[in-house]
Design a protein around this motif. Structure first.
Motif, mmCIF file in Angstrom:
data_model
loop_
_atom_site.group_PDB
_atom_site.id
_atom_site.type_symbol
_atom_site.label_atom_id
_atom_site.label_comp_id
_atom_site.label_asym_id
_atom_site.label_seq_id
_atom_site.Cartn_x
_atom_site.Cartn_y
_atom_site.Cartn_z
ATOM 1 N N THR A 167 -10.603 -10.047 4.060
ATOM 2 C CA THR A 167 -11.021 -9.323 2.853
ATOM 3 C C THR A 167 -12.327 -8.769 3.472
ATOM 4 O O THR A 167 -13.261 -9.429 4.052
ATOM 5 C CB THR A 167 -10.889 -9.595 1.522
ATOM 6 O OG1 THR A 167 -11.926 -10.683 1.434
ATOM 7 C CG2 THR A 167 -9.641 -10.412 1.138
ATOM 8 N N TRP A 190 -13.989 7.976 4.175
ATOM 9 C CA TRP A 190 -13.701 7.813 2.814
ATOM 10 C C TRP A 190 -13.739 9.270 2.103
ATOM 11 O O TRP A 190 -14.574 10.108 1.900
ATOM 12 C CB TRP A 190 -15.080 6.867 2.344
ATOM 13 C CG TRP A 190 -15.275 5.673 2.887
ATOM 14 C CD1 TRP A 190 -16.084 5.216 3.679
ATOM 15 C CD2 TRP A 190 -14.249 4.490 2.540
ATOM 16 N NE1 TRP A 190 -15.747 3.572 3.991
ATOM 17 C CE2 TRP A 190 -14.676 3.259 3.530
ATOM 18 C CE3 TRP A 190 -13.105 4.317 1.835
ATOM 19 C CZ2 TRP A 190 -14.221 1.833 3.395
ATOM 20 C CZ3 TRP A 190 -12.337 2.998 1.772
ATOM 21 C CH2 TRP A 190 -12.914 1.839 2.484
ATOM 22 N N ASP A 235 -5.092 -3.421 -3.318
ATOM 23 C CA ASP A 235 -4.352 -2.969 -1.962
ATOM 24 C C ASP A 235 -2.883 -3.645 -2.379
ATOM 25 O O ASP A 235 -1.951 -3.093 -1.775
ATOM 26 C CB ASP A 235 -5.031 -3.778 -0.773
ATOM 27 C CG ASP A 235 -6.146 -3.166 -0.227
ATOM 28 O OD1 ASP A 235 -6.412 -2.039 -0.805
ATOM 29 O OD2 ASP A 235 -6.870 -3.517 0.585
ATOM 30 N N ASN A 290 -12.666 -3.329 0.209
ATOM 31 C CA ASN A 290 -11.247 -3.384 0.070
ATOM 32 C C ASN A 290 -11.176 -4.464 -1.061
ATOM 33 O O ASN A 290 -10.868 -5.536 -0.720
ATOM 34 C CB ASN A 290 -10.387 -3.505 1.397
ATOM 35 C CG ASN A 290 -10.387 -2.437 2.446
ATOM 36 O OD1 ASN A 290 -11.123 -2.494 3.151
ATOM 37 N ND2 ASN A 290 -9.731 -1.592 1.983
#
Length: 142
Positions: A24, A134, A33, A28
């Motif tokens: 990880t 992003w 997810d 995130n």
């Protein structure tokens, strides 16, 4: 090891596994997810269980052309027993069942042990530049 799709009851164990394997990153959220992957027909979370305990997992999905693996993990104490190979093969079958014939994955450049693992399974380096942006206004991250 028995492999199937993750259930709601598996989520805490999958997150714990990903954390234990160092998969990880702060940008995130693993639960987000997982939820996103489980929503549609083009992706899934597969888990491998040994004696009922989640010991391996992979997020698998496709874009209609290429398949992708993310968060492939095996509990540290269970590594070197073939579980990694088994979960990769399960992800590959998942893709083939959906007509996808090419599997792709990304490995961080400094993760040479994992690169060697994938090479033993027949994966090879395809020199590419991976670019990202992003879309929610976050600052660039490495």
């Amino acid at each position: 090891m028995i492999i199937d799709e993750a259930t709601d009851a598996d989520i805490d164990a999958v997150v714990a596994l990903w954390l234990a394997c160092g998969l990880t990153r702060p940008w995130n959220d693993p639960r987000t997810d997982i939820d996103f992957a489980r929503k549609g027909p083009n992706s899934a979370i597969l888990v491998g269980r040994n004696d009922g305990k989640v010991v391996a997992s992979v997020m698998v999905g496709h874009d209609g052309h290429r398949g992708w693996f993310y968060y492939l993990s095996v509990a540290p104490e269970m590594q070197k027993h073939g579980y990694g190979r088994n979960i990769v093969e399960a992800a590959e079958r998942w893709l083939v069942e959906r007509g996808i014939v090419k599997a792709m994955l990304m490995v961080r450049r400094d993760n040479t042990g994992v690169q060697k693992f994938y090479e033993t399974l027949g994966y090879f380096d395809q020199p590419r530049t991976v670019m990202a942006r992003w879309l929610d206004g976050r600052e660039p991250t490495p």
